[in-house]
Design a protein around this motif. Structure first.
Motif, PDB file in Angstrom:
ATOM      1  N   ILE A  18      17.744   7.018 -42.099  1.00 38.48           N
ATOM      2  CA  ILE A  18      17.506   8.240 -41.122  1.00 38.48           C
ATOM      3  C   ILE A  18      16.661   9.360 -41.921  1.00 38.48           C
ATOM      4  O   ILE A  18      16.495   9.587 -43.317  1.00 38.48           O
ATOM      5  CB  ILE A  18      18.655   8.680 -40.381  1.00 38.48           C
ATOM      6  CG1 ILE A  18      18.868   7.793 -39.539  1.00 38.48           C
ATOM      7  CG2 ILE A  18      18.053  10.140 -40.458  1.00 38.48           C
ATOM      8  CD1 ILE A  18      20.884   8.330 -40.007  1.00 38.48           C
ATOM      9  N   GLU A  19      14.811   9.579 -41.354  1.00 37.70           N
ATOM     10  CA  GLU A  19      14.764  10.430 -41.734  1.00 37.70           C
ATOM     11  C   GLU A  19      14.641  12.337 -40.834  1.00 37.70           C
ATOM     12  O   GLU A  19      15.446  11.700 -40.409  1.00 37.70           O
ATOM     13  CB  GLU A  19      13.298  10.412 -41.628  1.00 37.70           C
ATOM     14  CG  GLU A  19      12.608   9.306 -43.275  1.00 37.70           C
ATOM     15  CD  GLU A  19      11.170   8.978 -43.048  1.00 37.70           C
ATOM     16  OE1 GLU A  19      10.630   8.072 -43.903  1.00 37.70           O
ATOM     17  OE2 GLU A  19      10.431   9.726 -42.610  1.00 37.70           O
ATOM     18  N   PHE A  20      14.093  12.976 -42.386  1.00 37.77           N
ATOM     19  CA  PHE A  20      14.127  14.600 -41.629  1.00 37.77           C
ATOM     20  C   PHE A  20      13.410  15.289 -42.400  1.00 37.77           C
ATOM     21  O   PHE A  20      12.701  15.190 -43.554  1.00 37.77           O
ATOM     22  CB  PHE A  20      15.829  15.113 -42.418  1.00 37.77           C
ATOM     23  CG  PHE A  20      16.951  15.277 -41.701  1.00 37.77           C
ATOM     24  CD1 PHE A  20      17.082  16.377 -40.351  1.00 37.77           C
ATOM     25  CD2 PHE A  20      17.962  14.474 -41.882  1.00 37.77           C
ATOM     26  CE1 PHE A  20      18.804  15.537 -39.925  1.00 37.77           C
ATOM     27  CE2 PHE A  20      18.290  14.536 -41.314  1.00 37.77           C
ATOM     28  CZ  PHE A  20      19.203  14.618 -40.097  1.00 37.77           C
ATOM     29  N   VAL A  23       9.013  21.742 -43.978  1.00 33.23           N
ATOM     30  CA  VAL A  23       8.330  22.191 -44.365  1.00 33.23           C
ATOM     31  C   VAL A  23       7.579  21.543 -46.156  1.00 33.23           C
ATOM     32  O   VAL A  23       6.480  21.677 -46.303  1.00 33.23           O
ATOM     33  CB  VAL A  23       8.750  23.395 -44.682  1.00 33.23           C
ATOM     34  CG1 VAL A  23       8.931  24.179 -43.630  1.00 33.23           C
ATOM     35  CG2 VAL A  23       9.862  23.615 -45.543  1.00 33.23           C
ATOM     36  N   THR A  24       8.154  20.864 -46.436  1.00 30.96           N
ATOM     37  CA  THR A  24       8.360  20.563 -47.853  1.00 30.96           C
ATOM     38  C   THR A  24       7.750  18.420 -47.320  1.00 30.96           C
ATOM     39  O   THR A  24       7.746  17.910 -48.813  1.00 30.96           O
ATOM     40  CB  THR A  24       8.854  20.148 -48.973  1.00 30.96           C
ATOM     41  OG1 THR A  24      10.514  20.262 -48.451  1.00 30.96           O
ATOM     42  CG2 THR A  24       9.219  21.856 -49.349  1.00 30.96           C
ATOM     43  N   GLY A  25       8.280  18.340 -46.576  1.00 31.40           N
ATOM     44  CA  GLY A  25       7.999  16.795 -46.432  1.00 31.40           C
ATOM     45  C   GLY A  25       8.565  15.840 -45.791  1.00 31.40           C
ATOM     46  O   GLY A  25      10.174  16.429 -45.255  1.00 31.40           O
ATOM     47  N   LYS A  26       9.064  14.755 -46.101  1.00 29.05           N
ATOM     48  CA  LYS A  26       9.974  13.801 -45.163  1.00 29.05           C
ATOM     49  C   LYS A  26      11.398  13.476 -45.828  1.00 29.05           C
ATOM     50  O   LYS A  26      10.711  13.712 -47.463  1.00 29.05           O
ATOM     51  CB  LYS A  26       9.581  12.492 -45.091  1.00 29.05           C
ATOM     52  CG  LYS A  26       7.925  11.997 -44.388  1.00 29.05           C
ATOM     53  CD  LYS A  26       8.406  12.991 -42.403  1.00 29.05           C
ATOM     54  CE  LYS A  26       7.144  12.460 -41.443  1.00 29.05           C
ATOM     55  NZ  LYS A  26       7.560  12.246 -40.257  1.00 29.05           N
ATOM     56  N   VAL A  27      12.636  13.773 -45.693  1.00 32.66           N
ATOM     57  CA  VAL A  27      13.176  13.087 -47.050  1.00 32.66           C
ATOM     58  C   VAL A  27      14.141  12.439 -45.922  1.00 32.66           C
ATOM     59  O   VAL A  27      14.661  12.651 -45.346  1.00 32.66           O
ATOM     60  CB  VAL A  27      14.225  15.046 -47.213  1.00 32.66           C
ATOM     61  CG1 VAL A  27      15.354  14.845 -47.316  1.00 32.66           C
ATOM     62  CG2 VAL A  27      13.246  16.201 -47.325  1.00 32.66           C
ATOM     63  N   GLN A  28      14.689  11.766 -46.953  1.00 31.41           N
ATOM     64  CA  GLN A  28      15.100  10.202 -46.906  1.00 31.41           C
ATOM     65  C   GLN A  28      17.076  11.099 -46.635  1.00 31.41           C
ATOM     66  O   GLN A  28      17.367  10.750 -48.149  1.00 31.41           O
ATOM     67  CB  GLN A  28      14.839   9.088 -47.310  1.00 31.41           C
ATOM     68  CG  GLN A  28      15.407   7.680 -46.825  1.00 31.41           C
ATOM     69  CD  GLN A  28      14.721   7.578 -46.083  1.00 31.41           C
ATOM     70  OE1 GLN A  28      14.186   7.182 -45.909  1.00 31.41           O
ATOM     71  NE2 GLN A  28      14.824   6.107 -45.251  1.00 31.41           N
ATOM     72  N   ALA A  29      17.613  11.112 -45.300  1.00 29.70           N
ATOM     73  CA  ALA A  29      19.046  11.240 -45.792  1.00 29.70           C
ATOM     74  C   ALA A  29      19.602   9.999 -45.628  1.00 29.70           C
ATOM     75  O   ALA A  29      21.029  10.168 -45.976  1.00 29.70           O
ATOM     76  CB  ALA A  29      19.082  12.312 -44.506  1.00 29.70           C
ATOM     77  N   GLY A  62      22.966   9.924 -30.425  1.00 30.73           N
ATOM     78  CA  GLY A  62      21.894  10.861 -30.958  1.00 30.73           C
ATOM     79  C   GLY A  62      22.128  12.158 -30.240  1.00 30.73           C
ATOM     80  O   GLY A  62      21.169  12.679 -29.600  1.00 30.73           O
ATOM     81  N   LEU A  63      22.675  12.452 -31.862  1.00 25.12           N
ATOM     82  CA  LEU A  63      23.056  14.138 -31.344  1.00 25.12           C
ATOM     83  C   LEU A  63      22.501  14.616 -33.055  1.00 25.12           C
ATOM     84  O   LEU A  63      22.620  15.253 -33.735  1.00 25.12           O
ATOM     85  CB  LEU A  63      24.418  14.156 -31.833  1.00 25.12           C
ATOM     86  CG  LEU A  63      25.289  14.215 -30.754  1.00 25.12           C
ATOM     87  CD1 LEU A  63      26.303  14.906 -30.133  1.00 25.12           C
ATOM     88  CD2 LEU A  63      24.111  14.613 -28.510  1.00 25.12           C
ATOM     89  N   LEU A  64      21.500  13.470 -33.373  1.00 22.29           N
ATOM     90  CA  LEU A  64      20.760  14.828 -34.757  1.00 22.29           C
ATOM     91  C   LEU A  64      20.484  15.982 -34.569  1.00 22.29           C
ATOM     92  O   LEU A  64      19.621  15.723 -33.233  1.00 22.29           O
ATOM     93  CB  LEU A  64      19.979  13.666 -35.892  1.00 22.29           C
ATOM     94  CG  LEU A  64      20.486  12.215 -35.798  1.00 22.29           C
ATOM     95  CD1 LEU A  64      19.191  11.206 -35.921  1.00 22.29           C
ATOM     96  CD2 LEU A  64      20.785  12.931 -37.438  1.00 22.29           C
ATOM     97  N   PRO A  65      19.645  16.772 -35.517  1.00 21.55           N
ATOM     98  CA  PRO A  65      18.482  17.513 -35.639  1.00 21.55           C
ATOM     99  C   PRO A  65      17.352  17.278 -34.575  1.00 21.55           C
ATOM    100  O   PRO A  65      17.004  15.909 -34.954  1.00 21.55           O
ATOM    101  CB  PRO A  65      19.357  18.465 -36.892  1.00 21.55           C
ATOM    102  CG  PRO A  65      20.462  18.091 -37.509  1.00 21.55           C
ATOM    103  CD  PRO A  65      20.440  16.489 -37.331  1.00 21.55           C
ATOM    104  N   LYS A  69      15.009  12.029 -37.422  1.00 14.33           N
ATOM    105  CA  LYS A  69      15.119  11.082 -36.688  1.00 14.33           C
ATOM    106  C   LYS A  69      15.210   9.318 -36.873  1.00 14.33           C
ATOM    107  O   LYS A  69      15.420   9.317 -38.749  1.00 14.33           O
ATOM    108  CB  LYS A  69      13.718  10.361 -36.162  1.00 14.33           C
ATOM    109  CG  LYS A  69      12.868   9.725 -35.836  1.00 14.33           C
ATOM    110  CD  LYS A  69      11.676   9.900 -35.156  1.00 14.33           C
ATOM    111  CE  LYS A  69      11.179   8.278 -34.098  1.00 14.33           C
ATOM    112  NZ  LYS A  69       9.391   8.320 -34.627  1.00 14.33           N
ATOM    113  N   VAL A  70      16.207   8.493 -36.494  1.00 12.99           N
ATOM    114  CA  VAL A  70      16.349   7.180 -37.228  1.00 12.99           C
ATOM    115  C   VAL A  70      15.284   6.150 -36.699  1.00 12.99           C
ATOM    116  O   VAL A  70      14.220   6.344 -36.025  1.00 12.99           O
ATOM    117  CB  VAL A  70      17.094   6.358 -35.883  1.00 12.99           C
ATOM    118  CG1 VAL A  70      17.245   5.285 -36.408  1.00 12.99           C
ATOM    119  CG2 VAL A  70      18.836   7.321 -36.394  1.00 12.99           C
TER     120      VAL A  70
END
Length: 550
Positions: A18-20, A23-29, A62-65, A69-70
């Motif tokens: 899952i990634e978010f 503003v600073t780019g992609k974050v692997q959560a 499917g309730l991610l902010p 995204k998966v």
């Protein structure tokens, strides 16, 4: 619940990432998460805040902010793929097939809508009730969740419910559609131990009756081991270990899991290990103990509009705090713990009774003597997020008491602030930061540093670790112990978490309905409680029923 080994897993999560987008780019959560849940099984995910527990759970429905995204992997429910499913399809899954009990009942219930209306909306949306019978179905649902007087409760608003009742309402909504799987995200983290046990017992009965699987999200390993058959341990977005609950507790393999097990207060109590934070001693007698605080017959009454009799928030409470030791006030919400502390801090005035500090009558303190008292008695509050001014730097927050009481020159105060940060194991680099830039544990360390700025003799700790994860809890409790030994501090420690109290207190005072029902040494309270209420509190500690080898 017996698991049918012949049936395929109800839920399969394979290599989910899952990634978010920020503003600073992609974050692997979340990265490479794999687990399964069988039909009728309860599985717990444990880990600290930010470990990816709730993010993983929300991805199932499917309730991610909006920025989440998966990006890889598969999530199947009964073989039906959910990753990439349309919103329309996910709506048919939510509630009907996968229910949700969120963490905070106050922010997840509509404050301007009646409880019955909110449950009725769920039933109507999934076709489980008609406009003609929806009220009847709502009452049945609330009654099944263990709420007394369900018909009357349905017509009340969330603010008219206690915390436990609000949580039951959320459970009722989550199970209203008889889902195959229920996600329970920290469902009892804000509740007292007795209410917590009641809620979890009710949840267990309902899911058993419905043959519903449960995904329990928690940071409490003792609770996870008591309520789940398997435990999944997450750290920094990855699963570091998973297996049978007892195996994880008794023989953890990963260093992070070992740290969680070691730090969990409820697990420590379940072990009944004798090497608690502080050694209990029998030196001296009650007559020879130097008491820094003595409270006699303390009472606080509040008038109630329309009623002749006043409400007794605290009634005839007496106890003493030995110098350099920790006395804990324990009890359920509304027992009078915090009111007692606020009177001792002279934030509110008692209706009757006496309090002495270092032999001085606290009630009679005024002017210069009151200013001196306030410098010797300092509080540490429950919530490190709201107890620090967000507009101040850490240097100003810690130095504020010094400036207010005009302690030393500006240079002296700066030197003292740096020493205080060192005392609470924070680097000097924190001086120019703001509270929003710190973690919860770091903020609580700042709050402790501020409380110590004036070199107090007594620190009143009002639920100082209840908002923290177990590893951070362990760090803060160790810090409080070390500071007490170094400066011979006395603590009044207020908590509803008896597992934490077991680890830090020398003496325990048990309060119920504003009265002191039992007081003794910590060892005596935990090994030989006299009162039924105390035994009920102790029996409600998560993990208390586990028999874990030392």
């Amino acid at each position: 619940m017996t698991i049918d080994a012949q049936r395929p897993p109800l839920l399969q999560v394979k290599d989910v990432a899952i990634e978010f987008t920020t503003v600073t780019g992609k974050v692997q959560a979340v990265e490479g998460v794999d687990f399964e849940i069988e039909a009728g099984e309860t599985v717990a995910i444990v880990g600290e805040s930010g470990s990816g527990k709730s993010t993983t759970a929300m991805s199932l429905i499917g309730l991610l902010p909006g920025n989440g995204k998966v990006v890889r992997g598969s999530i199947t429910l009964d073989g039906d793929e959910l990753v990439g499913a349309s919103e329309q399809k996910l709506r048919t899954v939510r509630g009907a097939q996968i229910g949700l009990v969120p963490q905070d009942p106050m922010s997840n219930l509509n404050p301007v809508s009646k409880i019955g209306t909110q449950i009725g909306e769920t039933l109507l949306a999934h076709g489980l009730a008609t406009k003609k019978n929806v009220e009847e179905k709502v009452v049945e649902t609330l009654a099944a969740a263990g709420l007394p007087d369900a018909a009357d409760r349905a017509n009340q608003y969330p603010h008219e419910f206690s915390g436990g009742m609000r949580q039951r309402a959320l459970i009722a909504i989550g199970l209203a559609c008889n889902p195959r799987l229920l996600i329970a995200d920290e469902p009892t983290s804000a509740l007292d131990v007795t209410v917590q046990k009641t809620i979890l017992d009710q949840l267990g009965r309902m899911t058993d009756d419905l043959d519903t699987s449960v995904l329990l999200i928690t940071h409490d390993l003792g609770l996870a081991a008591e309520r789940a058959s398997r435990v999944i341990v997450m750290n920094r977005g990855k699963i570091v270990e998973q297996g049978p609950a007892r195996q994880i507790l008794e023989d953890p393999q990963h260093p992070y899991t070992k740290a969680l097990v070691s730090a969990a207060p409820s697990v420590a109590v379940a072990r009944l290990r004798p090497e608690v934070f502080r050694e209990q001693t029998d030196e001296g007698t009650a007559e020879s103990v130097d008491h820094i605080v003595e409270v006699e017959g303390l009472t606080k009454l509040y008038p109630i509009r329309g009623q002749k009799e006043d409400f007794a928030a605290v009634s005839d409470v007496s106890f003493a705090i030995p110098r350099g030791e920790t006395v804990a006030l324990v009890g359920e919400s509304g027992s009078g713990k915090t009111t007692t502390a606020r009177m001792l801090l002279k934030v509110i005035e008692p209706t009757s009774g006496s309090m002495t500090f270092d032999g001085q009558d606290v009630a009679g303190l005024k002017g210069k003597e009151l200013r001196e008292f306030r410098q010797k008695v300092q509080p540490i509050f429950q919530d490190p997020y709201s107890s620090l001014n967000p507009m101040f730097t850490i240097e100003r927050i810690v130095g504020e008491p010094l400036a207010f009481y005009k302690r030393g020159s500006a240079r002296d105060r700066t030197k003292r602030v740096r020493q205080l940060l060192d005392d609470v194991a924070l680097p000097e680099s924190m001086l120019r930061r703001y509270p929003s830039e710190l973690s919860g544990g770091q903020r609580q360390r700042v709050a402790i540093a501020r409380a110590l700025a004036l070199s107090p003799e007594l620190v009143v700790c009002d639920e100082p670790v209840s908002a923290l994860d177990v590893l951070v809890q362990d760090q803060i409790l160790t810090l409080l112990r070390d500071l007490q030994q170094e400066y011979r501090l006395s603590y009044l420690f207020i908590s509803h978490d008896l597992a934490v109290v077991r680890l830090i207190s020398d003496y325990v005072c048990v309060m119920k309905d504003g009265k002191l029902v039992e007081a003794a040494s910590s060892e005596e309270i935990f090994t030989n409680p006299r009162e039924e209420y105390t035994r009920r509190l102790l029996g409600s500690i998560p993990g208390n029923e586990l028999d874990i080898a030392m």
